[in-house]
Design a protein around this motif. Structure first.
Motif, PDB file in Angstrom:
ATOM      1  N   TRP A 122       0.838  -1.203   0.000  1.00 22.75           N
ATOM      2  CA  TRP A 122       0.000   0.000   0.000  1.00 22.75           C
ATOM      3  C   TRP A 122       0.869   1.248   0.000  1.00 22.75           C
ATOM      4  CZ3 TRP A 122      -3.945  -1.383   4.419  1.00 22.75           C
ATOM      5  CH2 TRP A 122      -4.957  -2.188   3.909  1.00 22.75           C
ATOM      6  N   TRP A 123       1.908   1.247   0.852  1.00 22.69           N
ATOM      7  CA  TRP A 123       2.767   2.427   0.977  1.00 22.69           C
ATOM      8  C   TRP A 123       3.538   2.692  -0.315  1.00 22.69           C
ATOM      9  CZ3 TRP A 123       2.909   6.463   3.952  1.00 22.69           C
ATOM     10  CH2 TRP A 123       4.029   7.276   3.950  1.00 22.69           C
ATOM     11  N   LYS A 124       4.163   1.659  -0.845  1.00 17.25           N
ATOM     12  CA  LYS A 124       4.953   1.828  -2.069  1.00 17.25           C
ATOM     13  C   LYS A 124       4.077   2.236  -3.246  1.00 17.25           C
ATOM     14  CE  LYS A 124       8.894  -1.134  -1.089  1.00 17.25           C
ATOM     15  NZ  LYS A 124       9.592  -2.382  -1.431  1.00 17.25           N
ATOM     16  N   GLY A 125       2.845   1.737  -3.280  1.00 17.89           N
ATOM     17  CA  GLY A 125       1.923   2.081  -4.360  1.00 17.89           C
ATOM     18  C   GLY A 125       1.189   3.391  -4.137  1.00 17.89           C
ATOM     19  N   ARG A 126       1.554   4.111  -3.089  1.00 21.12           N
ATOM     20  CA  ARG A 126       0.928   5.389  -2.741  1.00 21.12           C
ATOM     21  C   ARG A 126      -0.579   5.280  -2.582  1.00 21.12           C
ATOM     22  NH1 ARG A 126       3.993  10.114  -6.122  1.00 21.12           N
ATOM     23  NH2 ARG A 126       6.055   9.695  -5.321  1.00 21.12           N
ATOM     24  N   GLN A 127      -1.040   4.131  -2.120  1.00 14.45           N
ATOM     25  CA  GLN A 127      -2.471   3.957  -1.877  1.00 14.45           C
ATOM     26  C   GLN A 127      -2.867   4.523  -0.526  1.00 14.45           C
ATOM     27  OE1 GLN A 127      -2.165  -0.418  -3.005  1.00 14.45           O
ATOM     28  NE2 GLN A 127      -4.268   0.076  -3.534  1.00 14.45           N
ATOM     29  N   ILE A 128      -1.914   4.659   0.382  1.00 16.89           N
ATOM     30  CA  ILE A 128      -2.195   5.179   1.714  1.00 16.89           C
ATOM     31  C   ILE A 128      -1.205   6.274   2.061  1.00 16.89           C
ATOM     32  CG2 ILE A 128      -3.255   3.047   2.577  1.00 16.89           C
ATOM     33  CD1 ILE A 128      -0.565   2.435   3.994  1.00 16.89           C
ATOM     34  N   GLY A 129      -1.654   7.187   2.909  1.00 16.79           N
ATOM     35  CA  GLY A 129      -0.777   8.226   3.416  1.00 16.79           C
ATOM     36  C   GLY A 129      -0.246   7.885   4.792  1.00 16.79           C
ATOM     37  N   GLY A 130      -0.778   6.821   5.384  1.00 16.62           N
ATOM     38  CA  GLY A 130      -0.349   6.387   6.710  1.00 16.62           C
ATOM     39  C   GLY A 130      -1.060   5.111   7.092  1.00 16.62           C
ATOM     40  N   SER A 131      -0.660   4.541   8.214  1.00 17.22           N
ATOM     41  CA  SER A 131      -1.243   3.282   8.683  1.00 17.22           C
ATOM     42  C   SER A 131      -1.560   3.371  10.163  1.00 17.22           C
ATOM     43  CB  SER A 131      -0.266   2.117   8.498  1.00 17.22           C
ATOM     44  OG  SER A 131       0.068   1.928   7.170  1.00 17.22           O
ATOM     45  N   ILE A 132      -2.547   2.627  10.561  1.00 17.96           N
ATOM     46  CA  ILE A 132      -2.826   2.424  11.977  1.00 17.96           C
ATOM     47  C   ILE A 132      -2.339   1.016  12.290  1.00 17.96           C
ATOM     48  CG2 ILE A 132      -4.611   2.181  13.730  1.00 17.96           C
ATOM     49  CD1 ILE A 132      -6.293   4.148  12.030  1.00 17.96           C
ATOM     50  N   LEU A 133      -1.450   0.923  13.261  1.00 19.23           N
ATOM     51  CA  LEU A 133      -0.884  -0.370  13.616  1.00 19.23           C
ATOM     52  C   LEU A 133      -1.508  -0.854  14.926  1.00 19.23           C
ATOM     53  CD1 LEU A 133       2.857   0.413  12.809  1.00 19.23           C
ATOM     54  CD2 LEU A 133       1.142  -0.635  11.320  1.00 19.23           C
ATOM     55  N   VAL A 134      -1.917  -2.113  14.947  1.00 16.59           N
ATOM     56  CA  VAL A 134      -2.530  -2.713  16.132  1.00 16.59           C
ATOM     57  C   VAL A 134      -1.861  -4.063  16.393  1.00 16.59           C
ATOM     58  CG1 VAL A 134      -4.761  -1.560  15.823  1.00 16.59           C
ATOM     59  CG2 VAL A 134      -4.370  -3.772  14.755  1.00 16.59           C
ATOM     60  N   ASP A 135      -2.132  -4.625  17.562  1.00 16.43           N
ATOM     61  CA  ASP A 135      -1.641  -5.963  17.918  1.00 16.43           C
ATOM     62  C   ASP A 135      -0.123  -6.072  17.850  1.00 16.43           C
ATOM     63  OD1 ASP A 135      -4.207  -6.929  18.354  1.00 16.43           O
ATOM     64  OD2 ASP A 135      -4.439  -7.599  16.288  1.00 16.43           O
ATOM     65  N   PHE A 136       0.565  -5.129  18.488  1.00 17.39           N
ATOM     66  CA  PHE A 136       2.026  -5.170  18.492  1.00 17.39           C
ATOM     67  C   PHE A 136       2.522  -6.443  19.194  1.00 17.39           C
ATOM     68  CE2 PHE A 136       1.136  -0.609  18.262  1.00 17.39           C
ATOM     69  CZ  PHE A 136       1.870  -0.298  17.127  1.00 17.39           C
ATOM     70  N   ARG A 137       3.629  -6.969  18.679  1.00 18.67           N
ATOM     71  CA  ARG A 137       4.237  -8.172  19.239  1.00 18.67           C
ATOM     72  C   ARG A 137       5.726  -7.910  19.446  1.00 18.67           C
ATOM     73  NH1 ARG A 137       0.340  -9.207  15.684  1.00 18.67           N
ATOM     74  NH2 ARG A 137      -1.159 -10.841  16.116  1.00 18.67           N
ATOM     75  N   GLU A 138       6.335  -8.679  20.302  1.00 13.97           N
ATOM     76  CA  GLU A 138       7.775  -8.582  20.478  1.00 13.97           C
ATOM     77  C   GLU A 138       8.439  -8.936  19.161  1.00 13.97           C
ATOM     78  OE1 GLU A 138      11.095 -10.566  23.353  1.00 13.97           O
ATOM     79  OE2 GLU A 138       9.083 -10.305  24.152  1.00 13.97           O
ATOM     80  N   ASP A 139       9.459  -8.195  18.774  1.00 11.46           N
ATOM     81  CA  ASP A 139      10.169  -8.371  17.498  1.00 11.46           C
ATOM     82  C   ASP A 139       9.219  -8.265  16.296  1.00 11.46           C
ATOM     83  OD1 ASP A 139      12.648  -8.798  18.766  1.00 11.46           O
ATOM     84  OD2 ASP A 139      12.135 -10.901  19.095  1.00 11.46           O
TER      85      ASP A 139
END
Length: 141
Positions: A122-139
């Motif tokens: 999505w980012w490389k294709g310029r489909q989004i200007g940002g992301s919401i990240l959820v469910d963080f995990r170690e590493d």
């Protein structure tokens, strides 16, 4: 003179109707300084009269801001509906984005690799200007 009734209206048509350059139309629609309020109003009026609005695709190709936020959730659809938190979360995100004339691009993914690959795509294709990240995990990748 809309796509339904004739040729597609372009930024050039709006500029001609408003008596300005294409650059001035771009300044107005990108909310940039350099135009008087009267000129800005004349441009917006011409665009309304012609039924023209800037193309989001063209704006993203030109390097302009993309008003779409991506959210990839690693959950099966059937389980997502059983988790009231995510329904409330997505509803809250949508309400805030709407206030800022932004959209949400939501995708359910099967695993972390798919999530990371999707967000990168999505980012490389310029489909989004940002992301919401959820469910963080170690590493987390």
């Amino acid at each position: 003179m809309t796509a339904l009734h004739g040729p597609r209206v372009t930024i050039k048509d709006v500029a001609a109707r408003a008596g300005v350059s294409k650059g001035a139309v771009s300044l107005a629609f990108n909310h940039k300084p350099g135009l008087s309020e009267a000129t800005r109003d004349r441009i917006f009026r011409a665009a309304r009269e012609l039924g023209w609005a800037p193309s989001l695709t063209a704006r993203s190709l030109a390097g302009a801001r993309v008003d779409v936020v991506g959210l990839a959730i690693c959950r099966p659809a059937r389980v997502l509906g059983l988790e009231p938190f995510y329904m409330e979360f997505v509803s809250g995100v949508e309400s805030v984005l709407t206030e800022h004339s932004c959209s949400l691009l939501l995708r359910l993914v099967k695993n972390l690799d798919e999530e990371a690959g999707l967000l990168e795509s999505w980012w490389k294709g310029r489909q989004i200007g940002g992301s919401i990240l959820v469910d963080f995990r170690e590493d987390d990748p």
